[in-house]
Design an enzyme around this catalytic site. Structure first.
Site, PDB file in Angstrom:
ATOM      1  N   GLU A 129       0.842  -1.205   0.000  1.00 47.38           N
ATOM      2  CA  GLU A 129       0.000   0.000   0.000  1.00 47.38           C
ATOM      3  C   GLU A 129       0.872   1.249   0.000  1.00 47.38           C
ATOM      4  OE1 GLU A 129      -2.458   1.515  -0.749  1.00 47.38           O
ATOM      5  OE2 GLU A 129      -4.013   1.611   0.799  1.00 47.38           O
ATOM      6  N   ASP A 130       0.347   2.323  -0.536  1.00 45.39           N
ATOM      7  CA  ASP A 130       1.133   3.565  -0.575  1.00 45.39           C
ATOM      8  C   ASP A 130       1.268   4.209   0.792  1.00 45.39           C
ATOM      9  OD1 ASP A 130      -1.578   4.234  -0.496  1.00 45.39           O
ATOM     10  OD2 ASP A 130      -1.508   5.653  -2.158  1.00 45.39           O
ATOM     11  N   ASP A 156      -3.080   5.948   6.726  1.00 43.10           N
ATOM     12  CA  ASP A 156      -3.461   7.189   7.396  1.00 43.10           C
ATOM     13  C   ASP A 156      -4.393   6.841   8.555  1.00 43.10           C
ATOM     14  OD1 ASP A 156      -3.945   9.838   7.984  1.00 43.10           O
ATOM     15  OD2 ASP A 156      -5.206  10.215   6.239  1.00 43.10           O
ATOM     16  N   PHE A 177      -0.176  16.330   3.786  1.00 40.05           N
ATOM     17  CA  PHE A 177      -0.683  15.666   2.596  1.00 40.05           C
ATOM     18  C   PHE A 177       0.449  15.543   1.591  1.00 40.05           C
ATOM     19  CE2 PHE A 177      -2.873  14.838  -1.314  1.00 40.05           C
ATOM     20  CZ  PHE A 177      -3.862  13.958  -0.895  1.00 40.05           C
ATOM     21  N   ARG A 191       1.173  11.789  -9.675  1.00 40.50           N
ATOM     22  CA  ARG A 191       1.592  10.414  -9.367  1.00 40.50           C
ATOM     23  C   ARG A 191       2.973  10.108  -9.925  1.00 40.50           C
ATOM     24  NH1 ARG A 191      -2.756   7.423  -7.326  1.00 40.50           N
ATOM     25  NH2 ARG A 191      -4.811   7.906  -8.140  1.00 40.50           N
TER      26      ARG A 191
HETATM   27  P1  IMP Z   1      -6.807   5.163   5.341  1.00 41.97           P
HETATM   28  O1  IMP Z   1      -5.619   4.617   6.080  1.00 41.97           O
HETATM   29  O2  IMP Z   1      -7.997   4.239   5.347  1.00 41.97           O
HETATM   30  O3  IMP Z   1      -7.177   6.545   5.814  1.00 41.97           O
HETATM   31  O4  IMP Z   1      -6.514   5.279   3.806  1.00 41.97           O
HETATM   32  C1  IMP Z   1      -5.295   5.598   3.314  1.00 41.97           C
HETATM   33  C2  IMP Z   1      -5.519   5.983   1.868  1.00 41.97           C
HETATM   34  O5  IMP Z   1      -5.837   7.365   1.808  1.00 41.97           O
HETATM   35  C3  IMP Z   1      -4.247   5.819   1.063  1.00 41.97           C
HETATM   36  O6  IMP Z   1      -4.206   4.587   0.401  1.00 41.97           O
HETATM   37  C4  IMP Z   1      -4.325   6.967   0.089  1.00 41.97           C
HETATM   38  O7  IMP Z   1      -5.062   6.590  -1.048  1.00 41.97           O
HETATM   39  C5  IMP Z   1      -5.109   8.031   0.817  1.00 41.97           C
HETATM   40  N1  IMP Z   1      -4.209   9.027   1.453  1.00 41.97           N
HETATM   41  C6  IMP Z   1      -4.048   9.250   2.780  1.00 41.97           C
HETATM   42  N2  IMP Z   1      -3.163  10.232   3.003  1.00 41.97           N
HETATM   43  C7  IMP Z   1      -2.736  10.637   1.781  1.00 41.97           C
HETATM   44  C8  IMP Z   1      -1.790  11.641   1.342  1.00 41.97           C
HETATM   45  O8  IMP Z   1      -1.144  12.366   2.126  1.00 41.97           O
HETATM   46  N3  IMP Z   1      -1.620  11.742   0.001  1.00 41.97           N
HETATM   47  C9  IMP Z   1      -2.290  10.979  -0.899  1.00 41.97           C
HETATM   48  N4  IMP Z   1      -3.179  10.039  -0.536  1.00 41.97           N
HETATM   49  C10 IMP Z   1      -3.409   9.873   0.791  1.00 41.97           C
HETATM   50 MG    MG Z   2      -4.940   4.356  -1.668  1.00 40.58          MG
END
Ligand code: IMP
Ligand code: MG
Length: 177
Positions: A98-99, A102, A151, A164
């Site tokens: 995963e990228d 958060d 962000f 991207r």
């Molecule tokens: P979460 O952990 O369920 O909130 O989801 C995380 C997802 O939110 C990541 O896979 C990203 O797609 C998106 N995301 C969260 N923070 C960022 C950021 O700083 N930049 C770009 N995408 C983000």
């Molecule tokens: Mg994502």
């Protein structure tokens, strides 16, 4: 008018070194195994393609695209599957790539879902971790870099589908012009 301003946070060189380290860790942990690497589209495409090319594991690659239903839902099972895996994962060792983690909601739901489908093991390799954003308890198994609550874009990550293709990670902020 607003404009997007960047500040480089993690250079391409630093990313390259860290991805090599992660690849070594994963290679050691999965020695003799044939894990299925699950690339979460689209954000982790760049990271995942670098990571897998740095390991010599006999791995298989699959992809999934998911979105979380909403920021207020913190219980498991709140993800919408936009594109599911191509193959069955019963009895397999799964590495979700995963990228960024958060809130943790997406990955908590996803790891639970894949475990329920009968995976033998499920681990998560996240390029970035924003621990301050957590709304549910979740700890990734492998993390590239921990960052503060900013962000970020680049290295696969977007803002409204832009940026991207930046080879580095940048913090994005909006400025009035
Ligand atoms: P979460 O952990 O369920 O909130 O989801 C995380 C997802 O939110 C990541 O896979 C990203 O797609 C998106 N995301 C969260 N923070 C960022 C950021 O700083 N930049 C770009 N995408 C983000
Ligand atoms: Mg994502």
């Amino acid at each position: 008018m607003t404009a997007d301003r960047f500040q480089q946070l993690i250079s391409a060189e630093k990313i390259d070194r860290r991805v090599s380290e992660l690849a070594r860790l994963i290679e050691n942990d999965y020695d003799g195994k044939n894990p299925i690497v699950v690339c979460i589209l689209k954000g982790s495409m760049v990271f995942c393609s670098d990571l897998i090319r740095k390991t010599e594991l006999q791995l298989r690659l699959d992809t999934m695209s998911v979105s979380s239903y909403g920021k207020d839902t913190v219980t498991s099972g709140n993800i919408k599957i936009i594109k599911d895996l191509d193959e069955s994962i019963a009895g397999e060792d799964i590495i979700i790539v995963e990228d960024i983690v958060d809130s943790g909601i997406t990955l908590k739901s996803l790891t639970k879902l894949l475990a329920e489908r009968g995976a033998k093991s499920v681990r998560v390799c996240a390029f970035l971790d924003k621990p301050s954003g957590r709304r549910t308890e979740f700890v990734p198994d492998y993390v590239g870099f921990e960052i503060s609550d900013v962000f970020v874009v680049g290295y696969g990550m977007d803002y409204a589908e832009k940026y991207r293709n930046l080879p580095y990670v940048a913090a994005l902020r909006k400025v009035e012009e």
